[in-house]
Design a protein around this motif. Sequence first.
Motif, PDB file in Angstrom:
ATOM      1  N   GLY A   1       0.783  -1.223   0.000  1.00  0.00           N
ATOM      2  CA  GLY A   1       0.000   0.000   0.000  1.00  0.00           C
ATOM      3  C   GLY A   1       0.815   1.273   0.000  1.00  0.00           C
ATOM      4  O   GLY A   1       0.245   2.371   0.102  1.00  0.00           O
ATOM      5  N   LYS A   2       2.139   1.143  -0.123  1.00  0.00           N
ATOM      6  CA  LYS A   2       2.990   2.333  -0.099  1.00  0.00           C
ATOM      7  C   LYS A   2       3.808   2.428  -1.388  1.00  0.00           C
ATOM      8  O   LYS A   2       3.904   1.477  -2.153  1.00  0.00           O
ATOM      9  CB  LYS A   2       3.915   2.294   1.120  1.00  0.00           C
ATOM     10  N   GLU A   3       4.404   3.593  -1.576  1.00  0.00           N
ATOM     11  CA  GLU A   3       5.241   3.794  -2.750  1.00  0.00           C
ATOM     12  C   GLU A   3       6.601   3.122  -2.567  1.00  0.00           C
ATOM     13  O   GLU A   3       7.004   2.783  -1.457  1.00  0.00           O
ATOM     14  CB  GLU A   3       5.429   5.288  -2.997  1.00  0.00           C
ATOM     15  N   ARG A   4       7.301   2.976  -3.674  1.00  0.00           N
ATOM     16  CA  ARG A   4       8.647   2.431  -3.640  1.00  0.00           C
ATOM     17  C   ARG A   4       9.595   3.520  -3.168  1.00  0.00           C
ATOM     18  O   ARG A   4       9.689   4.583  -3.782  1.00  0.00           O
ATOM     19  CB  ARG A   4       9.036   1.933  -5.021  1.00  0.00           C
ATOM     20  N   ASP A   5      10.310   3.254  -2.082  1.00  0.00           N
ATOM     21  CA  ASP A   5      11.171   4.247  -1.452  1.00  0.00           C
ATOM     22  C   ASP A   5      12.640   3.911  -1.598  1.00  0.00           C
ATOM     23  O   ASP A   5      13.037   2.736  -1.563  1.00  0.00           O
ATOM     24  CB  ASP A   5      10.843   4.361   0.044  1.00  0.00           C
ATOM     25  N   PHE A   6      13.447   4.936  -1.669  1.00  0.00           N
ATOM     26  CA  PHE A   6      14.896   4.784  -1.716  1.00  0.00           C
ATOM     27  C   PHE A   6      15.416   4.263  -0.381  1.00  0.00           C
ATOM     28  O   PHE A   6      14.967   4.687   0.683  1.00  0.00           O
ATOM     29  CB  PHE A   6      15.540   6.131  -2.018  1.00  0.00           C
ATOM     30  N   VAL A   7      16.384   3.345  -0.448  1.00  0.00           N
ATOM     31  CA  VAL A   7      17.033   2.824   0.752  1.00  0.00           C
ATOM     32  C   VAL A   7      18.520   3.169   0.744  1.00  0.00           C
ATOM     33  O   VAL A   7      19.036   3.744   1.706  1.00  0.00           O
ATOM     34  CB  VAL A   7      16.860   1.301   0.863  1.00  0.00           C
ATOM     35  N   SER A   8      19.203   2.813  -0.346  1.00  0.00           N
ATOM     36  CA  SER A   8      20.640   3.019  -0.374  1.00  0.00           C
ATOM     37  C   SER A   8      21.117   2.963  -1.822  1.00  0.00           C
ATOM     38  O   SER A   8      20.452   2.379  -2.687  1.00  0.00           O
ATOM     39  CB  SER A   8      21.343   1.948   0.466  1.00  0.00           C
ATOM     40  N   ALA A   9      22.274   3.581  -2.079  1.00  0.00           N
ATOM     41  CA  ALA A   9      22.823   3.599  -3.432  1.00  0.00           C
ATOM     42  C   ALA A   9      24.335   3.601  -3.375  1.00  0.00           C
ATOM     43  O   ALA A   9      24.942   4.033  -2.384  1.00  0.00           O
ATOM     44  CB  ALA A   9      22.320   4.817  -4.194  1.00  0.00           C
ATOM     45  N   ILE A  10      24.937   3.149  -4.476  1.00  0.00           N
ATOM     46  CA  ILE A  10      26.385   3.077  -4.551  1.00  0.00           C
ATOM     47  C   ILE A  10      26.812   3.356  -5.987  1.00  0.00           C
ATOM     48  O   ILE A  10      26.124   2.946  -6.937  1.00  0.00           O
ATOM     49  CB  ILE A  10      26.876   1.685  -4.067  1.00  0.00           C
ATOM     50  N   ASN A  11      27.917   4.061  -6.155  1.00  0.00           N
ATOM     51  CA  ASN A  11      28.372   4.330  -7.514  1.00  0.00           C
ATOM     52  C   ASN A  11      29.098   3.105  -8.064  1.00  0.00           C
ATOM     53  O   ASN A  11      29.283   2.106  -7.358  1.00  0.00           O
ATOM     54  CB  ASN A  11      29.230   5.590  -7.559  1.00  0.00           C
ATOM     55  N   TRP A  12      29.549   3.167  -9.314  1.00  0.00           N
ATOM     56  CA  TRP A  12      30.040   1.952  -9.949  1.00  0.00           C
ATOM     57  C   TRP A  12      31.313   1.417  -9.306  1.00  0.00           C
ATOM     58  O   TRP A  12      31.544   0.215  -9.277  1.00  0.00           O
ATOM     59  CB  TRP A  12      30.247   2.164 -11.443  1.00  0.00           C
ATOM     60  N   SER A  13      32.134   2.308  -8.782  1.00  0.00           N
ATOM     61  CA  SER A  13      33.403   1.855  -8.205  1.00  0.00           C
ATOM     62  C   SER A  13      33.261   1.434  -6.745  1.00  0.00           C
ATOM     63  O   SER A  13      34.122   0.756  -6.202  1.00  0.00           O
ATOM     64  CB  SER A  13      34.448   2.964  -8.300  1.00  0.00           C
ATOM     65  N   GLY A  14      32.183   1.872  -6.102  1.00  0.00           N
ATOM     66  CA  GLY A  14      32.017   1.597  -4.680  1.00  0.00           C
ATOM     67  C   GLY A  14      32.581   2.688  -3.792  1.00  0.00           C
ATOM     68  O   GLY A  14      32.509   2.599  -2.567  1.00  0.00           O
ATOM     69  N   GLY A  15      33.098   3.728  -4.404  1.00  0.00           N
ATOM     70  CA  GLY A  15      33.723   4.788  -3.623  1.00  0.00           C
ATOM     71  C   GLY A  15      32.768   5.799  -3.032  1.00  0.00           C
ATOM     72  O   GLY A  15      33.138   6.559  -2.141  1.00  0.00           O
ATOM     73  N   SER A  16      31.542   5.831  -3.531  1.00  0.00           N
ATOM     74  CA  SER A  16      30.541   6.770  -3.027  1.00  0.00           C
ATOM     75  C   SER A  16      29.244   6.028  -2.751  1.00  0.00           C
ATOM     76  O   SER A  16      28.794   5.243  -3.581  1.00  0.00           O
ATOM     77  CB  SER A  16      30.270   7.874  -4.056  1.00  0.00           C
TER      78      SER A  16
END
Length: 128
Positions: free
Chosen positions: A42-57
């Motif tokens: 019943g809720k929207e899809r929410d952001f949890v976590s993200a990572i850039n391609w190298s893993g540095g950010s």
Amino acid sequence: QVQVEESGGGPVQAGDSLRLSCVISGPANSQYAVGWFRQAPGKERDFVSAINWSGGSTAVEDSVQGRFTISRDNPRNTVYLQMNDLKPEDTALYYCAAVRVSRGVVKFYTSPRVYNYWGQGTQVTVSS
């Protein structure tokens, strides 16, 4: 053809830990920024976590800061979401998403609209 597959979800008790895995299969020598999102009934899809391609950010949403950690193992084409001290409010279907980027792009992305490859989701259920 790019495929995204999540695993590692399941039923746990409050305070337990889980590690979600996301395997990205695609053309050789491709780089992907990756995000984790979740959707409760019943809720929207929410952001949890993200990572850039190298893993540095990396980035994590405020409500999981200090409990969830994102990381990646590029030789294994896998991104992980370590979830500690799980709470009932963490119960949701967790999705992994990927977007292909060039090596010069160091950003991560928090908006689901950026991602064009999505997995089917893995269910996390936390009981009190």
